[in-house]
Each structure stands twice: as C-alpha cells, then as structure tokens.
Design a protein around this motif. Structure first.
Motif, PDB file in Angstrom:
ATOM      1  N   VAL A 299       0.711  -1.241   0.172  1.00  0.00           N
ATOM      2  CA  VAL A 299      -0.018   0.289   0.412  1.00  0.00           C
ATOM      3  C   VAL A 299       0.083   1.929  -0.022  1.00  0.00           C
ATOM      4  CG1 VAL A 299      -1.831   0.943   1.815  1.00  0.00           C
ATOM      5  CG2 VAL A 299      -1.944  -1.172   1.285  1.00  0.00           C
ATOM      6  N   THR A 300       0.839   1.775  -1.302  1.00  0.00           N
ATOM      7  CA  THR A 300       2.196   2.587  -1.776  1.00  0.00           C
ATOM      8  C   THR A 300       1.866   4.319  -0.292  1.00  0.00           C
ATOM      9  OG1 THR A 300       1.231   2.989  -3.716  1.00  0.00           O
ATOM     10  CG2 THR A 300       3.003   1.916  -3.369  1.00  0.00           C
ATOM     11  N   CYS A 301       0.164   4.123  -1.062  1.00  0.00           N
ATOM     12  CA  CYS A 301       0.127   5.933  -0.260  1.00  0.00           C
ATOM     13  C   CYS A 301      -1.138   5.895  -0.142  1.00  0.00           C
ATOM     14  CB  CYS A 301       0.697   6.812  -1.407  1.00  0.00           C
ATOM     15  SG  CYS A 301      -0.643   6.353  -3.150  1.00  0.00           S
ATOM     16  N   MET A 302      -1.529   7.119   0.910  1.00  0.00           N
ATOM     17  CA  MET A 302      -3.390   7.788   1.696  1.00  0.00           C
ATOM     18  C   MET A 302      -3.313   8.788   1.439  1.00  0.00           C
ATOM     19  SD  MET A 302      -2.549   6.000   5.053  1.00  0.00           S
ATOM     20  CE  MET A 302      -1.281   6.988   6.515  1.00  0.00           C
ATOM     21  N   ALA A 303      -4.966   9.274   1.346  1.00  0.00           N
ATOM     22  CA  ALA A 303      -5.295  10.655   1.708  1.00  0.00           C
ATOM     23  C   ALA A 303      -6.926  10.293   2.120  1.00  0.00           C
ATOM     24  CB  ALA A 303      -5.434  11.236  -0.214  1.00  0.00           C
ATOM     25  N   PHE A 304      -6.821  11.238   2.561  1.00  0.00           N
ATOM     26  CA  PHE A 304      -8.034  11.289   2.796  1.00  0.00           C
ATOM     27  C   PHE A 304      -9.227  12.204   2.074  1.00  0.00           C
ATOM     28  CE2 PHE A 304      -5.821  10.582   6.692  1.00  0.00           C
ATOM     29  CZ  PHE A 304      -6.547   9.463   7.430  1.00  0.00           C
ATOM     30  N   THR A 305     -10.316  11.732   2.378  1.00  0.00           N
ATOM     31  CA  THR A 305     -11.718  12.974   1.642  1.00  0.00           C
ATOM     32  C   THR A 305     -11.979  13.866   2.329  1.00  0.00           C
ATOM     33  OG1 THR A 305     -13.859  11.468   1.952  1.00  0.00           O
ATOM     34  CG2 THR A 305     -12.122  10.549   0.191  1.00  0.00           C
ATOM     35  N   ASP A 306     -13.252  14.469   1.646  1.00  0.00           N
ATOM     36  CA  ASP A 306     -13.053  16.034   2.501  1.00  0.00           C
ATOM     37  C   ASP A 306     -14.242  15.668   3.522  1.00  0.00           C
ATOM     38  OD1 ASP A 306     -14.931  15.505   0.982  1.00  0.00           O
ATOM     39  OD2 ASP A 306     -14.823  17.394  -0.548  1.00  0.00           O
ATOM     40  N   SER A 307     -15.200  14.294   3.110  1.00  0.00           N
ATOM     41  CA  SER A 307     -16.141  13.318   4.140  1.00  0.00           C
ATOM     42  C   SER A 307     -15.543  12.573   5.549  1.00  0.00           C
ATOM     43  CB  SER A 307     -16.794  12.829   3.259  1.00  0.00           C
ATOM     44  OG  SER A 307     -16.514  11.446   2.444  1.00  0.00           O
ATOM     45  N   GLY A 308     -14.016  12.931   4.561  1.00  0.00           N
ATOM     46  CA  GLY A 308     -13.286  11.647   6.044  1.00  0.00           C
ATOM     47  C   GLY A 308     -13.058   9.845   6.060  1.00  0.00           C
ATOM     48  N   ASP A 309     -13.399  10.095   4.520  1.00  0.00           N
ATOM     49  CA  ASP A 309     -13.298   8.606   3.694  1.00  0.00           C
ATOM     50  C   ASP A 309     -11.490   8.283   3.691  1.00  0.00           C
ATOM     51  OD1 ASP A 309     -15.440   7.503   4.295  1.00  0.00           O
ATOM     52  OD2 ASP A 309     -16.549   8.302   2.019  1.00  0.00           O
ATOM     53  N   LEU A 310     -10.673   7.190   3.971  1.00  0.00           N
ATOM     54  CA  LEU A 310      -9.683   7.018   3.317  1.00  0.00           C
ATOM     55  C   LEU A 310      -9.411   6.531   2.150  1.00  0.00           C
ATOM     56  CD1 LEU A 310      -6.763   7.102   4.507  1.00  0.00           C
ATOM     57  CD2 LEU A 310      -7.050   4.408   4.818  1.00  0.00           C
ATOM     58  N   ILE A 311      -8.832   7.062   1.356  1.00  0.00           N
ATOM     59  CA  ILE A 311      -8.254   5.910   0.170  1.00  0.00           C
ATOM     60  C   ILE A 311      -6.902   6.262   0.369  1.00  0.00           C
ATOM     61  CG2 ILE A 311     -10.051   7.273  -1.311  1.00  0.00           C
ATOM     62  CD1 ILE A 311      -8.661   9.579  -2.176  1.00  0.00           C
ATOM     63  N   THR A 312      -6.391   4.775  -0.334  1.00  0.00           N
ATOM     64  CA  THR A 312      -5.099   4.331  -0.729  1.00  0.00           C
ATOM     65  C   THR A 312      -5.532   3.764  -1.445  1.00  0.00           C
ATOM     66  OG1 THR A 312      -6.008   1.773   0.336  1.00  0.00           O
ATOM     67  CG2 THR A 312      -4.975   3.270   1.658  1.00  0.00           C
ATOM     68  N   GLY A 313      -3.767   4.343  -2.496  1.00  0.00           N
ATOM     69  CA  GLY A 313      -3.440   3.307  -3.487  1.00  0.00           C
ATOM     70  C   GLY A 313      -2.293   2.380  -3.407  1.00  0.00           C
ATOM     71  N   ASP A 314      -1.811   1.361  -4.217  1.00  0.00           N
ATOM     72  CA  ASP A 314      -1.192   0.371  -4.223  1.00  0.00           C
ATOM     73  C   ASP A 314      -0.973  -0.285  -5.449  1.00  0.00           C
ATOM     74  OD1 ASP A 314      -3.333  -1.163  -5.566  1.00  0.00           O
ATOM     75  OD2 ASP A 314      -4.161  -2.004  -3.828  1.00  0.00           O
ATOM     76  N   SER A 315       0.330  -1.280  -5.320  1.00  0.00           N
ATOM     77  CA  SER A 315       1.316  -0.997  -6.135  1.00  0.00           C
ATOM     78  C   SER A 315       1.178  -2.325  -6.845  1.00  0.00           C
ATOM     79  CB  SER A 315       2.242  -2.130  -5.612  1.00  0.00           C
ATOM     80  OG  SER A 315       1.902  -3.877  -4.488  1.00  0.00           O
ATOM     81  N   GLU A 316      -0.571  -2.748  -7.428  1.00  0.00           N
ATOM     82  CA  GLU A 316      -0.845  -2.819  -8.074  1.00  0.00           C
ATOM     83  C   GLU A 316      -1.870  -2.312  -9.463  1.00  0.00           C
ATOM     84  OE1 GLU A 316      -0.110  -6.427  -7.327  1.00  0.00           O
ATOM     85  OE2 GLU A 316       0.358  -5.732  -6.065  1.00  0.00           O
ATOM     86  N   GLY A 317      -1.856  -0.955  -9.129  1.00  0.00           N
ATOM     87  CA  GLY A 317      -2.578  -0.121  -9.877  1.00  0.00           C
ATOM     88  C   GLY A 317      -3.682   0.504  -8.938  1.00  0.00           C
TER      89      GLY A 317
END
Length: 641
Positions: free
Chosen positions: A249-267
């Motif tokens: 799991v290479t990166c993460m950020a939060f939406t303005d509503s507080g949900d977590l989003i992640t990016g990974d090595s599988e694209g």
C-alpha cells in the motif's frame, strides 16, 4: 641537521632537504617544499582559517522520497536535497535553506498552521550524524525543538502532525528493524507513547483530519488504523476481504468527508469508509503499475499519480473526470502531487524534477536533478554556467543565474568526469566504460569519441594552452592526446602508477603533469613523451595551472587528524590562489586559506551534503563554489563571502 626531524601528527619535515614526509596508512610519501618556504617551514606552525565563508546559495534536486513537496504561505515550495531542506521561490528562482541536519533528510511534515515544519534524518557515518527529528520555523529558519535523539534505530521514516487538535501532536515512524510508531507532544519535547507499527515496511503515516486521536499507517501488505486513547496506541488491522492483498500500500489520503483512500502496487485505488477498517470500494486499473501518490484538491476531487507517468483526476465517487496529464518520459513518473496556488498542481517526479502546472496548460519545469551518483562537474571558464554528469547517464549544462538547465544530453552509460577546454568551447566527458568523448559545449555535437580500455576514466583536464587533453584511467594509466584537424591523436601513455588515477594537474606552461593514485602516490610526467620524471625534488618550484591533487605539498593541511587517505575525495584551489576547498567522505565542504601546507591548517566547515562529496570547483571569478555529492545525488552552489 639532516637527521633532525620534527614530528607533528603523522608528518615529519627534514629542513636540510626540504622534504615533508607524510604517512598515509603507514606508507610514507615525500613532498618537496618550494624554495621560497623550505628554509623557514615549521610543522609546529598553524595556518589560520580564512576570513571568507561559504553560504549555501542554491541546491539542485537530489535523491527523492515520498511526501516531500508542499507549498507554504510564503509562496515557497518546500522539499529536501541531501542534508538540507530547501524553501524554493519559483517566481524569482531563489532559495532559502534550513541546514540544521547532520545527514540525509528522509521525511518532512507541514504543521496545520503551514509555517511550522518537522523534518527527520537518518543516521550517518559522522559521530554527530544521529537519527533524529527537528521541528523548526519556516519563516525565521530557527529550530524550535529536537526530538528522538538517540531513540531512533536507523532513520525517521515518515512524520505527520495531528490536525483536529491544532497540530499539538507529532507522529513518527522509525525506519529501523522494529518499525516503531511514536507520538510526541512536540512543544514539550516529550514522547507520549509508542507501539510497534508493523512487522513489515511502513511508507506513510497520517492523522485523520476530522476524528481526534485517529491515525493510519500503511506499507508492505498492510493498512493499520490507530486510536490514541488514555496515553496508549491501539491498533486495528485493515481488512482487504476477499480482494487480493497488495504487495504494497504505497500512499493514502482523506476525502473531505473523512473517508480514507489508498493506492497500491497493483495499480488500484481502495476506499475505506470513515470509522471502518474494511475496504468499501475498489477501483481496479486506476494506473498501469503502482499508484505512487494521492491527494484531494481544493474542490474535493481526488488526484492520483502512477508509475505509468499519468496524473488522473477522480470525482468524489471515484469516477474519472476526464482530466489527465501525461508527463514527458524524460521527467519520469509522478512520485508526489500536492496542491499549488489556485488550481495549480506541484509534481515531484521519479527523475527528481519539480513541475508546476494545471489541467489545461503544459507543466513548467521548476527544478531538475540527477537520479544516481554525481561524480562529474565543471565550471565554465568564461560564462556563469556549469556542467554536471552522473552515473544515470545524463549530462546537463546549467545556468548559474536562472538555476535551470541550458541543455541536457542523455548518454548511453554512466558519466565519471568532465572538463571544459580553456576557452569553454569544448567539453571532455569520461565515462564508466573507459570510453571518452569531446563535445561542442554549445551544440552538444560529438566531436570525437574513443575508448582506452574497459576501466572508467577517472579524471580529465585540458592543458592551459588547449592543445592537449589528459585522461586518468582506473586501469592505472594516464593518456595524453593532442587535438588536430581530424580529431584527437594519442601523444603518450604514461604507466608507472600501481593503482588507479584519482586526480591530475597541468603545469602552467602545459609541459608537465602531476597525478595522484588510489594508493597515495604523487608522480610527475613529461607531456610530450609521457616519460615519468623520477627526480621530484627538481620540480619543487613548478607553477601548476590548477591544484586538484589532494596529495601535494600545498594541500597536506586538508587532511583531518588521523586521516587514512580515503577521507578527502576532492580539492580545488581558487583562481586567485588565496583559497582552497575540499570535499570529504562525511558530506562536509571545507574552506581553507591557500597554501594549506601545515599539519594544523584551520578551516571553515560547511554542511549541506549527506554523503561523500565527489567534486568541488571554484567558478572563474572565485565568487562561487560548486560541489557535487555521490550517493545523495545533490549539486550545491555556494557563495564565497
């Protein structure tokens, strides 16, 4: 008396013969004092430090990491180069620098007030290069607090300020074997708690923007959800469900509503709903290859960047908006995307470029750098320009005033050394394969190319009259070429060194050369025939056009106490002959008065590099100094004050 020696450090001086004997790794080297100083020379004397000082003026991008590019309220971009944190004003191409670190800066975080910065470094080879975190003010550049000194195993791997409570807390992940997550009350300098972050590599930590005491970490095969409660860190592991667990799991950020989003090595991009620890939604094939970076822009849209070189915008429902940027291949892939002014995006790339642009206009190159060790550098003899070359195979000519590349040339192999001709029209380039080229310095046209064996060309220099070119090889030989209408013809091959050539200097009249080697020899040669001159005492008064040989009478003072010969990698005398600079294995650039010919030669020490300094060189007017780093891949420009 001839047998009366005076001992200081690991040197002895025979006044009758005017011989300074230097011991490096137990091996004696005889250096002959010039006639003007031989009679009064005394080892007990000391050379004072120069009144001149070096001030870091500009740093060119070096080794890259995640989460290291942000815009500050001052309008400056912040990122790090080697052991320096750079505050870069792209409008007027000026920089300020935070230089409190003693080794490689590995991570940084911006406080919610956007003025306070935390930066963490790794442990280095120097005694004072201990892993720690520094919290400092980006306006005054004053250090506010130093945290975790002596508590981090290898490095501060990632940092994050809390957000809900006004940034009172700082989270730090130790990049050592235990991968410890610690939480600090940074204003008190107190650690509140710690816990093992993961059994695997951790690449990012972030606090939740809406929920107090909640933070997340991610890395190899995991996302962990943490709750700071009653002074303890409680962990819940992220559940990928029936979906394939990503390698990273290479990166993460939060939406303005507080949900977590992640990016990974599988694209893929995964969405984790606020308060939960299970994947709620998956976007497959968001990128071809790994997702390197995620951010949420000011309008609430999600922006991702991937190995495929694309930057893609998604709406709140993770549907593509149609906005896509594809970076030119020479810039590499987007490693970091952050918000700039207005709708502008700031992009840090895998090829160590910084770009600024939006969805409608082509991105503007703000900063450029090398991606592998930089060993080749040379200042132009007549213009405010310089050239750098690295093992990444890229050769760049830079403009000193605009701090931007004039041209770039991609060669097929790594670059080891480079040198301008006296008039600046030609550029010699030595390559790691043993091949070398002469280029037109303006057009980049290849004027000549040849190989002298399979070993790297370690040093190159044109004679002061511009007619001859000397090349020092790792095969222990020195080659001398003569320029002619049809190219370059070999004039001589000099053999006699028992190790590889490290440095060379021409005499002022272009007839002689001196060379250093890897086993601490200083040998002399006749340029016309390549014959070794075996009576160095007869050359004590030779005028040398340059002084780059680290082992010579007038540079013995650049070696520190108990030096073994390998500590000092490079040196250079100023054109006016009043200063000498050196670069060593500990990332230090030092400034000496010239000649630096005493055992006790005091100096000014300047920090900026975080690994071995491979090259130093004064510009033509001696008002600036250029330095290049090896493993930190950094190029620094210093003002001589």
């Amino acid at each position: 008396m001839a047998d009366q020696f005076k001992d200081t450090k690991d040197m002895t001086y025979n006044a009758d013969e005017g011989v300074l004997k230097v011991y490096l790794r137990g091996r004696p080297v005889n250096l002959y004092a010039p006639s003007a100083v031989r009679d009064e020379y005394q080892l007990t004397k000391a050379v004072p430090a120069p009144k001149h000082r070096l001030r870091l003026d500009y740093g060119y991008r070096g080794k890259d990491c995640r989460n290291n590019l942000y815009l500050l309220p001052t309008g400056e971009m912040i990122y790090f180069v080697a052991g320096v944190v750079v505050l870069h004003n792209a409008d007027d191409q000026t920089q300020r620098h935070y230089t409190g670190h003693t080794d490689d800066v590995k991570c940084l975080a911006v406080h919610p007030n956007r003025f306070t910065i935390a930066s963490g470094q790794c442990t280095g080879s120097a005694p004072d290069a201990q892993a720690h975190v520094r919290v400092w003010d980006s306006v005054s550049l004053n250090t506010l607090h130093v945290l975790a000194g002596g508590e981090l195993d290898r490095s501060a791997g990632c940092l994050a300020f809390s957000r809900v409570d006004g940034g009172a807390l700082l989270a730090c992940v130790d990049d050592g074997a235990e991968r410890t997550l610690s939480v600090w009350d940074w204003q008190k300098g107190a650690k509140l708690t710690e816990n093992k972050a993961s059994a695997e590599t951790v690449v990012d930590v972030q606090w939740h923007p809406l929920d107090k005491g909640v933070l997340m970490t991610c890395g190899r095969q995991h996302v962990n959800f943490w709750l700071l409660e009653a002074g303890c860190l409680q962990r819940r592991q992220g559940v990928f469900g029936g979906r394939d667990r990503p390698k990273y799991v290479t990166c993460m950020a939060f939406t303005d509503s507080g949900d977590l989003i992640t990016g990974d090595s599988e694209g893929r991009i995964l969405l984790w709903e606020r308060g939960g620890n299970q994947v709620a939604r998956t976007v497959k094939a968001a990128h071809e290859g790994a997702v390197f970076t995620l951010m949420v822009d000011k309008a609430g849209n999600i922006v991702s960047g991937g190995r495929d070189g694309r930057i893609v915008q998604w709406d709140r429902s993770l549907s593509r908006t149609g906005n896509v940027l594809e970076l030119p291949a020479e810039y590499g892939a987007p490693r970091m995307v952050s918000a700039g002014r207005g709708s502008q995006l700031l992009v840090g790339t895998t090829r160590n470029c910084v770009l600024a642009g939006d969805w409608t206009l082509a991105s503007r190159l703000v900063a450029r750098g090398h991606t592998d060790q930089v060993w080749a550098a040379a200042a132009h003899p007549g213009r405010p320009q310089f050239v750098t070359g690295a093992w990444d195979g890229h050769l760049l000519l830079w403009d000193v005033m605009t701090h931007s590349p004039v041209w770039e040339l991609a060669l097929e192999e790594g670059i080891q050394c480079t040198a301008f001709s006296p008039d600046g029209s030609r550029l010699a380039v030595g390559l790691v394969s043993g091949r070398w080229e002469v280029l037109d310095a303006d057009t980049r046209e290849r004027l000549f190319s040849r190989a002298d064996g399979p070993e790297p060309i370690q040093a190159a220099a044109f004679s002061p009259d511009g007619r001859l070119l000397a090349l020092g090889s790792r095969n222990n030989a020195l080659f001398i070429y003569q320029a002619g209408p049809a190219g370059y013809s070999r004039l001589a091959k000099c053999t006699g060194h028992s190790s590889f050539i490290t440095h060379l200097d021409w005499s002022a009249d272009s007839t002689l050369l001196r060379t250093n080697s890897g086993d601490y020899e200083l040998l002399y040669w006749t340029a016309a025939t390549g014959r070794q001159l075996t009576q160095p005492s007869q050359l004590r008064d030779t005028q040398w056009a340059t002084h780059t040989c680290t082992l010579a009478f007038n540079s013995v003072g650049i070696y520190p106490e108990a030096a073994d010969g390998t500590d000092v990698n490079t040196c250079c005398r100023s054109h006016k002959g009043h200063l000498m600079a050196s670069g060593d294995d500990f990332g230090k650039v030092k400034l000496f008065s010239y000649p630096a010919n005493q055992a006790k030669t005091h100096h000014q020490t300047c920090r900026g590099h975080s690994s071995h300094v491979t090259h130093v060189e004064f510009f033509a007017e001696d008002d600036r100094l250029l330095s290049a780093g090896g493993q930190d891949t950094a190029v620094l420009q210093w003002t001589v004050e």
